[in-house]
Design an enzyme around this catalytic site. Sequence first.
Site, PDB file in Angstrom:
ATOM      1  N   ARG A  45       0.855  -1.187   0.000  1.00 15.02           N
ATOM      2  CA  ARG A  45       0.000   0.000   0.000  1.00 15.02           C
ATOM      3  C   ARG A  45       0.890   1.236   0.000  1.00 15.02           C
ATOM      4  O   ARG A  45       1.989   1.198   0.567  1.00 15.02           O
ATOM      5  CB  ARG A  45      -0.926  -0.003   1.210  1.00 15.02           C
ATOM      6  CG  ARG A  45      -0.228   0.176   2.543  1.00 15.02           C
ATOM      7  CD  ARG A  45      -1.209   0.143   3.701  1.00 15.02           C
ATOM      8  NE  ARG A  45      -1.862  -1.161   3.810  1.00 15.02           N
ATOM      9  CZ  ARG A  45      -2.811  -1.435   4.700  1.00 15.02           C
ATOM     10  NH1 ARG A  45      -3.236  -0.494   5.525  1.00 15.02           N
ATOM     11  NH2 ARG A  45      -3.357  -2.631   4.742  1.00 15.02           N
ATOM     12  N   GLY A  93      -1.991 -12.375   2.705  1.00 14.71           N
ATOM     13  CA  GLY A  93      -2.215 -12.685   4.109  1.00 14.71           C
ATOM     14  C   GLY A  93      -3.346 -11.890   4.712  1.00 14.71           C
ATOM     15  O   GLY A  93      -3.313 -11.540   5.888  1.00 14.71           O
ATOM     16  N   HIS A 136      -3.025 -12.777  17.162  1.00 16.61           N
ATOM     17  CA  HIS A 136      -1.593 -12.722  16.933  1.00 16.61           C
ATOM     18  C   HIS A 136      -0.970 -14.035  17.372  1.00 16.61           C
ATOM     19  O   HIS A 136      -1.626 -14.903  17.957  1.00 16.61           O
ATOM     20  CB  HIS A 136      -0.960 -11.537  17.657  1.00 16.61           C
ATOM     21  CG  HIS A 136      -1.113 -10.239  16.919  1.00 16.61           C
ATOM     22  ND1 HIS A 136      -0.546 -10.015  15.687  1.00 16.61           N
ATOM     23  CD2 HIS A 136      -1.783  -9.089  17.229  1.00 16.61           C
ATOM     24  CE1 HIS A 136      -0.845  -8.796  15.267  1.00 16.61           C
ATOM     25  NE2 HIS A 136      -1.608  -8.223  16.186  1.00 16.61           N
ATOM     26  N   ASP A 166       4.184 -17.620  14.108  1.00 15.21           N
ATOM     27  CA  ASP A 166       4.312 -16.898  12.840  1.00 15.21           C
ATOM     28  C   ASP A 166       5.283 -17.577  11.878  1.00 15.21           C
ATOM     29  O   ASP A 166       4.989 -17.725  10.686  1.00 15.21           O
ATOM     30  CB  ASP A 166       4.790 -15.468  13.097  1.00 15.21           C
ATOM     31  CG  ASP A 166       3.669 -14.552  13.562  1.00 15.21           C
ATOM     32  OD1 ASP A 166       2.507 -14.983  13.542  1.00 15.21           O
ATOM     33  OD2 ASP A 166       3.963 -13.411  13.949  1.00 15.21           O
TER      34      ASP A 166
END
Length: 389
Positions: A45, A93, A136, A166
């Site tokens: 972005r 994602g 998370h 992660d």
Amino acid sequence: MSIELGRGTGPLKGVKVVEIAGIGPGPHACMILADLGADVIRIERPGGQALAGGGPHMLLNRGRPSVALDLKNPDAVETVLTLVENADVLVEGMRPGVAERLGFGPEACHERNERLVYGRMTGWGQDGPFAQVAGHDMNYIAITGALHGLGQDRSRPHFPGNLVGDFGGGSTYLVIGILAALLEARVSNRGQVVDAAIVDGTTHLNTMTAAFLASGGFKEERASNLLDGGVPYYDVYETADGKHMSVGALEPQFYAEFVRLLGIEHTAPDRNDADRADALRTLIAETFRQRTQAEWVAVFEGTDACVAGIIPLTAAAEHPHIRARGTLVHHDGYLQPAPAPRFSRTGATIGRLAESAGDSTREALAAWGVTNADELIATGAAVQAPPGQ
């Protein structure tokens, strides 16, 4: 700056990947693909990603040019689909359904390229009651049974940064899935969606715990088993200078070398006597506290005692074994891990670091065959970041 495709040195040379930039495991997965030689174009972005930082210090973004596109603009979405036409892989994602709403979900992409491998990286997965819930790393590993067993404090678990979820259960499994789907596509000439969920990967990563449970005798209680600090000869001990040593002397021959070098071979209780385990642990702890970490490292490292000093990342770069293998390198002015694993013929190399989100918009789009970059920039669908921004 000119960008040429097919310049990678690793085994994925020639593989083309479109990355819809995210945070954490998605960028790490795409870093791995780029390290291994793939041509990855990173779609960000304008202004960059939240929590992902920006600039050349963001090492997870290394090895691929950055293109800034406003994905709420239909012309930017059309640009993504144009890139997909000649790509092998797309990675995103976002929360489930977001890519579809924006116009570049799997169905839209496969209409342009039926051989595309569409990699999706999420915490909870594409379906299930939590699919749309925020979360998370520690939340994901919490419900898989993995976090419960971490740490040697029986009163509470300790989370290991975001390594287990992660990156262990997330990006690693996404890359495995992408590579497997690429191999299958060479046979079937058809792509597919890879649903890489951290909850799935972490659970799979924890198979050994399931095996211990199946075998009987395993306690779902921290510091109670062979590999979680439940035995004195597999634990962490403090040294005289407040640093620590890791002890992993599991096998009898390695344990014998450990107690010999520690100087307690004639005074240590039988390690198989459960009633003397606390006495053995106290003896080991008191002995380690008699010397500094550096002194113990000089005693143990390079032996079969399975003992090593616990050091931070900056010190790891100077460890003789890490230095000899070039596992950590100084590249582009930053200390960073070298690509892994290693290959005998097609060695991987580290690619350039993007200076900022959109620093290569014109050049990267041109290299991928998009001919209207200037028009996209003029209308605001794309942004070319000024040099050094």
